[in-house]
Each structure stands twice: as C-alpha cells, then as structure tokens.
Design an enzyme around this catalytic site. Structure first.
Site, PDB file in Angstrom:
ATOM      1  N   CYS A   1      -3.392   3.175  -5.362  1.00  8.58           N
ATOM      2  CA  CYS A   1      -2.740   3.795  -4.336  1.00  8.58           C
ATOM      3  C   CYS A   1      -1.388   4.385  -4.786  1.00  8.58           C
ATOM      4  O   CYS A   1      -0.982   5.563  -4.400  1.00  8.58           O
ATOM      5  CB  CYS A   1      -2.766   3.412  -2.981  1.00  8.58           C
ATOM      6  SG  CYS A   1      -1.917   1.662  -3.067  1.00  8.58           S
TER       7      CYS A   1
ATOM      8  N   HIS B   1       0.785  -1.055   0.046  1.00  8.15           N
ATOM      9  CA  HIS B   1       0.028   0.190  -0.159  1.00  8.15           C
ATOM     10  C   HIS B   1       0.988   1.219   0.039  1.00  8.15           C
ATOM     11  O   HIS B   1       1.933   1.234   0.593  1.00  8.15           O
ATOM     12  CB  HIS B   1      -1.036  -0.055   1.235  1.00  8.15           C
ATOM     13  CG  HIS B   1      -1.921   1.328   1.451  1.00  8.15           C
ATOM     14  ND1 HIS B   1      -2.669   1.518   0.217  1.00  8.15           N
ATOM     15  CD2 HIS B   1      -2.020   2.215   2.012  1.00  8.15           C
ATOM     16  CE1 HIS B   1      -3.300   2.734   0.778  1.00  8.15           C
ATOM     17  NE2 HIS B   1      -2.936   3.077   1.824  1.00  8.15           N
TER      18      HIS B   1
END
Length: 169
Positions: free
Chosen positions: A120, A30
């Site tokens: 992301c 992430h």
C-alpha cells in the site's frame, strides 16, 4: 511530521489533495492518498468486502488488491492517522492535478499486491512521486536479511564444531 489529525472541518492538520495518509493499525501502518472532500484512495484485499480496513491477516498475504475510493473516516475507524509526506525531501511530488488524475484512473481496478515489493505504501508513493517506495518494506527486507544471515552463521558454526569434534575422535 504533522501531528495526528482529527476530522474537524477547519483543523489545521486537515489533509490536502495529494497528501499521503499513514494509518496506524495495531501491527503495521496502512497507507492511503488523500483525494479531497474526505475521500482517500487505497488498496484493499480483493476478497474483503467494504469497508475494508486491511486489518485481517489474509490481507497481508494477498497477491491481489482492489483500488478503492473510500471515506478517510471509514478506513481509519478507531485507529489514528497523520499526514506523512516523508519522501518530499527525496522525491519531488508530481503536480496535484496529475496525482488526482492518475489516482482516479485506477479506482476499482485490480492490481498485484506484494507485502515486500508492491504494498500500500508503494502504491500511494507511486501516485504522488511517480516512484514506488516503502520504508516499511525496506525494514522488513532488512530484518529478513539479518535473520537469514544469522541463521546461516549459526549453521556454519554448527558445521565447523561438528567437523572439529569428528577430527578429535
């Protein structure tokens, strides 16, 4: 690449405003952008309540995301992270003031999300460089392309074999 950083206030690996933060989740990475004072900006699924860790399977398939400002330590949780400005050799980072201004203007906004085209990593690289890039997505697209090509080749071989059997009989 910087070593995996901790949360010490004087640790030399502490992120600077505008740095890209790569957080290592069990099955993926992430990405977030460091704003300063322990805060990051990142995208989280629209329907996931705080603290959103983007760890659920539904987040990967979500089509919408919310831009959130959160404490880095809350987003990292029990996972690890490091500073990873890996594209600095390819793209010139925007001035830090512009990166932060652009990021702050997006807080609490709903944005589109697509694992392969707008994830992301794309989000934070767009803020840092003005260009949304993602090696993670490129690897996934390459893997999908390889699997598709292999499946096509096997189908073609099967078709050719069945046709050759038909002509033998």
């Amino acid at each position: 690449m910087a070593a995996i950083a901790g949360f010490g206030t004087t640790h030399p690996g502490d992120p600077e405003p505008g740095d890209l933060i790569e957080i290592f989740r069990p099955a993926y990475q992430h990405w977030a952008l460091y704003l300063g004072d322990g805060y990051i900006i990142n995208v989280t699924p629209v329907d996931e309540g705080p603290p959103a860790t983007f760890a659920s399977a539904k987040s990967v398939f979500s089509r919408k995301a919310r831009v959130r400002m959160q404490l880095l330590k809350d987003v990292v949780g029990n996972d690890t992270y490091h500073i990873n400005n890996k594209y600095d050799g390819t793209y010139a980072p925007l001035p830090v003031e512009e990166i932060i201004r652009r990021a702050e203007n997006l807080i609490d906004q709903e944005v589109s999300y697509d694992l392969l085209g707008n994830n992301c990593e794309h989000f934070v690289t767009l803020l840092r460089y003005g260009e949304g890039v993602s090696d993670q997505a490129n690897r996934a697209i390459s893997a999908i392309g390889f699997v598709t090509a292999a499946a096509g080749a096997f189908s073609l071989l099967g078709l050719l074999r069945s046709r050759s059997r038909e002509t033998q009989y």
